[in-house]
Enzyme design. Sequence first.
Site, short mmCIF file in Angstrom:
data_model
loop_
_atom_site.label_atom_id
_atom_site.label_comp_id
_atom_site.label_asym_id
_atom_site.label_seq_id
_atom_site.Cartn_x
_atom_site.Cartn_y
_atom_site.Cartn_z
CB CYS A 115 -0.94 0.00 1.20
SG CYS A 115 -2.07 -1.39 1.12
CG HIS A 255 -3.37 3.34 2.22
ND1 HIS A 255 -3.61 3.07 0.90
CD2 HIS A 255 -3.50 2.17 2.89
CE1 HIS A 255 -3.88 1.77 0.78
NE2 HIS A 255 -3.81 1.21 1.96
CG ASN A 285 -6.61 -0.93 0.41
OD1 ASN A 285 -5.87 -0.35 -0.39
ND2 ASN A 285 -6.16 -1.55 1.49
O1 UT7 Z 1 -4.13 -1.43 3.16
C1 UT7 Z 1 -3.19 -2.19 3.81
C2 UT7 Z 1 -3.40 -2.23 5.24
N1 UT7 Z 1 -4.64 -2.86 5.57
C3 UT7 Z 1 -5.42 -2.32 6.47
O2 UT7 Z 1 -5.10 -1.25 6.94
C4 UT7 Z 1 -6.62 -3.07 6.92
C5 UT7 Z 1 -6.67 -3.07 8.40
N2 UT7 Z 1 -7.73 -3.86 8.97
C6 UT7 Z 1 -9.03 -3.49 8.86
O3 UT7 Z 1 -9.37 -2.54 8.20
C7 UT7 Z 1 -10.03 -4.25 9.70
O4 UT7 Z 1 -9.35 -5.08 10.59
C8 UT7 Z 1 -11.03 -5.11 8.87
C9 UT7 Z 1 -11.95 -4.20 8.10
C10 UT7 Z 1 -10.26 -6.03 7.94
C11 UT7 Z 1 -11.88 -5.92 9.83
O5 UT7 Z 1 -12.53 -5.07 10.76
P1 UT7 Z 1 -12.42 -5.32 12.33
O6 UT7 Z 1 -13.22 -4.29 12.96
O7 UT7 Z 1 -10.96 -5.39 12.69
O8 UT7 Z 1 -13.13 -6.70 12.47
P2 UT7 Z 1 -12.60 -8.01 13.20
O9 UT7 Z 1 -11.70 -8.77 12.30
O10 UT7 Z 1 -12.12 -7.64 14.56
O11 UT7 Z 1 -13.95 -8.78 13.35
C12 UT7 Z 1 -15.02 -8.33 14.22
C13 UT7 Z 1 -16.21 -9.25 14.04
C14 UT7 Z 1 -15.83 -10.72 14.11
O12 UT7 Z 1 -16.93 -11.40 14.69
P3 UT7 Z 1 -16.90 -11.83 16.23
O13 UT7 Z 1 -15.69 -12.69 16.38
O14 UT7 Z 1 -16.78 -10.53 16.98
O15 UT7 Z 1 -18.20 -12.53 16.37
C15 UT7 Z 1 -15.68 -11.11 12.68
O16 UT7 Z 1 -15.91 -12.48 12.47
O17 UT7 Z 1 -16.75 -9.04 12.74
C16 UT7 Z 1 -16.76 -10.28 12.01
N3 UT7 Z 1 -16.48 -10.00 10.62
C17 UT7 Z 1 -17.43 -9.70 9.72
N4 UT7 Z 1 -18.76 -9.61 9.83
C18 UT7 Z 1 -19.46 -9.28 8.73
C19 UT7 Z 1 -15.28 -9.94 9.99
N5 UT7 Z 1 -15.43 -9.61 8.71
C20 UT7 Z 1 -16.78 -9.48 8.51
C21 UT7 Z 1 -17.55 -9.13 7.39
N6 UT7 Z 1 -18.89 -9.05 7.55
N7 UT7 Z 1 -17.02 -8.89 6.19
#
Ligand code: UT7
Length: 331
Positions: A115, A255, A285
């Site tokens: 990125c 970004h 992204n």
């Molecule tokens: O560009 C390069 C660098 N990349 C980034 O900067 C990306 C950085 N990471 C992120 O933007 C975020 O971590 C994500 C958008 C990828 C994920 O968001 P999050 O708030 O960190 O979610 P999480 O992985 O902590 O998941 C929270 C909950 C989980 O459920 P439980 O365990 O709390 O029941 C996940 O299973 O949300 C669930 N979940 C989803 N639910 C619906 C994860 N992905 C999804 C989804 N739809 N797509």
Amino acid sequence: MKIQAAITAVGGFVPETVLTNFDLEKMVDTTDEWIRTRTGIVERHILKEQGKASSDMAAKAVLGMLEKRGISPLEIDVIVLGTVTGDYIFPATANVLADKIGAKNAWGFDVSAACSGFLFSLETASRFIQSGAYKKIVVVGVDKMSAITDYSDRNTCIIFGDGAGCVLLEPNEEGLGIVDSILKVDGSGREWLYQPAGGSMNPPTEETVRNKQHYVHQEGKTVFKFAVTNMADVSYAIMQRNGLTADTVNWLVPHQANLRIIDATAERMGLDKSKVLVNIQHYGNTTSGTLPLCLFDFEKQFKKGDNMILSTFGGGFTWGSIYLKWAYDPS
Ligand code: UT7
């Protein structure tokens, strides 16, 4: 006065096909509401046509930019292209692009910094301009993320999109252009966001394909934590080092990975939301494409002399900030 590298034109291109959050609801267990609130993304563009690759999106962006400025491809000295989804492992996509746009007098190469690909390319090209050896350098950020995205993995497929952006860099002796940069890498973070197979560590086999190791693998939560801290810190550090304040910074060009990371960075810098460029809702992204696509979308608002900070965080890990003074008024 010393030579600085100034951006003198911008270009951008995204493919026609739009993949909305509602489309994704039909593909994986997710909702429009979850994606909007957790990332800020509403839709992304996908390059669907068979036989089209990153170089094709880059060619559209660069040719549009050159036409706007009335410059022939033959005038380009160098192409520096940031990507992690090059057309081939080799040759470089800069090579392919030079051929597709008819830049017959240019040499070039690719920069692999995920990125931060565009930011690292911009810094590299800026030093070439400062050296006095080159007068016109095209810097490209492009990624066809759909080529390495697993559309059955809701952790990654909701985030990424395809797109290209570019700038023209030329010498400036009026104190405009790139003033300062802070760039960082930390390879110990490599396994949190990477493509496990296809390189010399895990060459392609039937097994790597079966195990989906040619797709992006991301531990979202971990990357998020590093991104929030490092992008905010480096953006603040470059402000401090250059005596800038929330009042004297005109624009933050961040970004576009997650709206929450952008908000945290702006907050750390004390910036009003009106100074923060955001188009993540339309493109998701696009990896190396995010910064130049922002410059392209918001170009008409920039004025000569504006203080601008470009900041990224991405796989590798790679991150950094560039401080520049915008070099031209909107036409
Ligand atoms: O560009 C390069 C660098 N990349 C980034 O900067 C990306 C950085 N990471 C992120 O933007 C975020 O971590 C994500 C958008 C990828 C994920 O968001 P999050 O708030 O960190 O979610 P999480 O992985 O902590 O998941 C929270 C909950 C989980 O459920 P439980 O365990 O709390 O029941 C996940 O299973 O949300 C669930 N979940 C989803 N639910 C619906 C994860 N992905 C999804 C989804 N739809 N797509």
